[in-house]
Design a protein around this motif. Structure first.
Motif, mmCIF file in Angstrom:
data_model
loop_
_atom_site.group_PDB
_atom_site.id
_atom_site.type_symbol
_atom_site.label_atom_id
_atom_site.label_comp_id
_atom_site.label_asym_id
_atom_site.label_seq_id
_atom_site.Cartn_x
_atom_site.Cartn_y
_atom_site.Cartn_z
ATOM 1 N N GLY A 145 81.413 -92.538 -41.917
ATOM 2 C CA GLY A 145 82.105 -93.801 -42.124
ATOM 3 C C GLY A 145 83.600 -93.790 -41.853
ATOM 4 O O GLY A 145 84.266 -94.798 -42.038
ATOM 5 N N SER A 146 84.139 -92.679 -41.411
ATOM 6 C CA SER A 146 85.575 -92.585 -41.129
ATOM 7 C C SER A 146 85.820 -92.313 -39.657
ATOM 8 O O SER A 146 85.019 -91.657 -38.998
ATOM 9 C CB SER A 146 86.218 -91.449 -41.926
ATOM 10 N N GLU A 147 86.964 -92.794 -39.190
ATOM 11 C CA GLU A 147 87.391 -92.448 -37.838
ATOM 12 C C GLU A 147 87.724 -90.963 -37.797
ATOM 13 O O GLU A 147 88.208 -90.396 -38.763
ATOM 14 C CB GLU A 147 88.650 -93.222 -37.459
ATOM 15 N N VAL A 148 87.455 -90.367 -36.651
ATOM 16 C CA VAL A 148 87.804 -88.965 -36.420
ATOM 17 C C VAL A 148 88.697 -88.935 -35.188
ATOM 18 O O VAL A 148 88.332 -89.471 -34.149
ATOM 19 C CB VAL A 148 86.549 -88.098 -36.217
ATOM 20 N N ALA A 149 89.861 -88.314 -35.314
ATOM 21 C CA ALA A 149 90.798 -88.232 -34.197
ATOM 22 C C ALA A 149 90.632 -86.927 -33.415
ATOM 23 O O ALA A 149 90.862 -86.886 -32.214
ATOM 24 C CB ALA A 149 92.229 -88.346 -34.703
ATOM 25 N N ALA A 150 90.222 -85.868 -34.103
ATOM 26 C CA ALA A 150 90.046 -84.555 -33.492
ATOM 27 C C ALA A 150 89.331 -83.663 -34.500
ATOM 28 O O ALA A 150 89.144 -84.050 -35.654
ATOM 29 C CB ALA A 150 91.397 -83.948 -33.124
ATOM 30 N N MET A 151 88.946 -82.482 -34.058
ATOM 31 C CA MET A 151 88.350 -81.528 -34.987
ATOM 32 C C MET A 151 88.714 -80.115 -34.580
ATOM 33 O O MET A 151 89.095 -79.862 -33.430
ATOM 34 C CB MET A 151 86.833 -81.683 -35.056
ATOM 35 N N THR A 152 88.597 -79.222 -35.530
ATOM 36 C CA THR A 152 88.787 -77.799 -35.283
ATOM 37 C C THR A 152 87.550 -77.081 -35.799
ATOM 38 O O THR A 152 87.098 -77.341 -36.914
ATOM 39 C CB THR A 152 90.040 -77.273 -36.006
ATOM 40 N N LEU A 153 87.006 -76.208 -34.972
ATOM 41 C CA LEU A 153 85.845 -75.408 -35.363
ATOM 42 C C LEU A 153 86.273 -73.962 -35.534
ATOM 43 O O LEU A 153 86.967 -73.410 -34.673
ATOM 44 C CB LEU A 153 84.750 -75.497 -34.306
ATOM 45 N N GLU A 154 85.859 -73.378 -36.646
ATOM 46 C CA GLU A 154 86.128 -71.975 -36.918
ATOM 47 C C GLU A 154 84.807 -71.246 -37.077
ATOM 48 O O GLU A 154 83.779 -71.870 -37.366
ATOM 49 C CB GLU A 154 86.976 -71.833 -38.181
ATOM 50 N N HIS A 155 84.840 -69.945 -36.889
ATOM 51 C CA HIS A 155 83.629 -69.137 -37.048
ATOM 52 C C HIS A 155 83.991 -67.758 -37.575
ATOM 53 O O HIS A 155 85.166 -67.418 -37.701
ATOM 54 C CB HIS A 155 82.878 -69.034 -35.726
ATOM 55 N N TYR A 156 82.977 -66.984 -37.880
ATOM 56 C CA TYR A 156 83.133 -65.625 -38.359
ATOM 57 C C TYR A 156 82.773 -64.694 -37.204
ATOM 58 O O TYR A 156 81.591 -64.456 -36.949
ATOM 59 C CB TYR A 156 82.195 -65.405 -39.546
ATOM 60 N N PRO A 157 83.771 -64.188 -36.450
ATOM 61 C CA PRO A 157 83.488 -63.363 -35.274
ATOM 62 C C PRO A 157 82.579 -62.173 -35.610
ATOM 63 O O PRO A 157 82.715 -61.550 -36.644
ATOM 64 C CB PRO A 157 84.872 -62.880 -34.829
ATOM 65 N N GLY A 158 81.662 -61.924 -34.722
ATOM 66 C CA GLY A 158 80.707 -60.848 -34.928
ATOM 67 C C GLY A 158 79.485 -61.329 -35.692
ATOM 68 O O GLY A 158 78.359 -61.213 -35.224
ATOM 69 N N MET A 159 79.707 -61.900 -36.847
ATOM 70 C CA MET A 159 78.600 -62.429 -37.644
ATOM 71 C C MET A 159 77.979 -63.653 -36.964
ATOM 72 O O MET A 159 76.753 -63.817 -36.968
ATOM 73 C CB MET A 159 79.083 -62.809 -39.036
ATOM 74 N N THR A 160 78.804 -64.494 -36.369
ATOM 75 C CA THR A 160 78.302 -65.698 -35.707
ATOM 76 C C THR A 160 77.389 -65.331 -34.544
ATOM 77 O O THR A 160 76.275 -65.851 -34.434
ATOM 78 C CB THR A 160 79.468 -66.570 -35.206
ATOM 79 N N GLU A 161 77.844 -64.431 -33.692
ATOM 80 C CA GLU A 161 77.036 -64.023 -32.550
ATOM 81 C C GLU A 161 75.709 -63.410 -33.003
ATOM 82 O O GLU A 161 74.648 -63.727 -32.453
ATOM 83 C CB GLU A 161 77.806 -63.021 -31.675
ATOM 84 N N LYS A 162 75.768 -62.565 -34.016
ATOM 85 C CA LYS A 162 74.547 -61.934 -34.533
ATOM 86 C C LYS A 162 73.584 -62.985 -35.074
ATOM 87 O O LYS A 162 72.375 -62.919 -34.822
ATOM 88 C CB LYS A 162 74.895 -60.924 -35.622
ATOM 89 N N SER A 163 74.097 -63.950 -35.786
ATOM 90 C CA SER A 163 73.268 -65.025 -36.335
ATOM 91 C C SER A 163 72.579 -65.812 -35.220
ATOM 92 O O SER A 163 71.380 -66.108 -35.304
ATOM 93 C CB SER A 163 74.136 -65.953 -37.186
#
Length: 149
Positions: free
Chosen positions: A42-60
């Protein structure tokens, strides 16, 4: 590499061409591209930032691919997921699956995305007129995941 986490954009046609190259068994390629939209909850979005856990993300993500390969008769899976700052309409994620037939490719592609949305260690922060906010997991994503269990 079946999993890539990167800040730079990707070219869908180039990635699908590389995925198919040299494999005459392939009769189907199912792909999903997720993009940054201008509204959420229900809200406008102007931009976003995505973060991850390096190493763990790829394994997942690699584990998700292995589960899909065990479940369906598919040949290959590609996941490209972007991190860092993103603007409206930017591509976020590509999931592509190859198989002999469309049914397996479609099902496996949906499965991979449902697992990615709920279990992969990514965090999303949206910029809204009210200020920055971290985005919580969606109940609808959890419900989508249940159909595969």
């Amino acid at each position: 590499m079946p999993v890539r986490i990167q800040t730079e954009d990707f070219d869908l046609s180039v990635e699908l061409k590389k995925l198919r190259a040299g494999d005459a068994r392939i009769g189907a390629v199912a792909a999903f591209v997720g993009t940054v939209r201008d509204r959420n909850d229900g809200s406008e979005v102007a931009a976003m930032t995505l973060e991850h856990y390096p190493g763990m993300t790829e394994k997942s993500l690699e584990e998700i691919i292995e589960k899909a390969k065990a479940r369906w008769d598919i040949y290959d899976v590609l996941i490209i997921h972007r991190v860092g700052p993103l603007q409206i309409e930017d591509q976020i994620v590509l999931t592509a699956v190859t198989s002999a037939h469309r049914g397996e490719a479609f099902a496996a592609c949906e499965y991979v995305m449902d697992y990615l949305k709920t279990l992969a260690p990514f965090w999303k922060k949206e910029e809204t007129p009210e200020g920055a906010r971290w985005v919580d997991a969606r109940l609808s994503d959890d419900e989508a995941l249940k159909k595969w269990q």
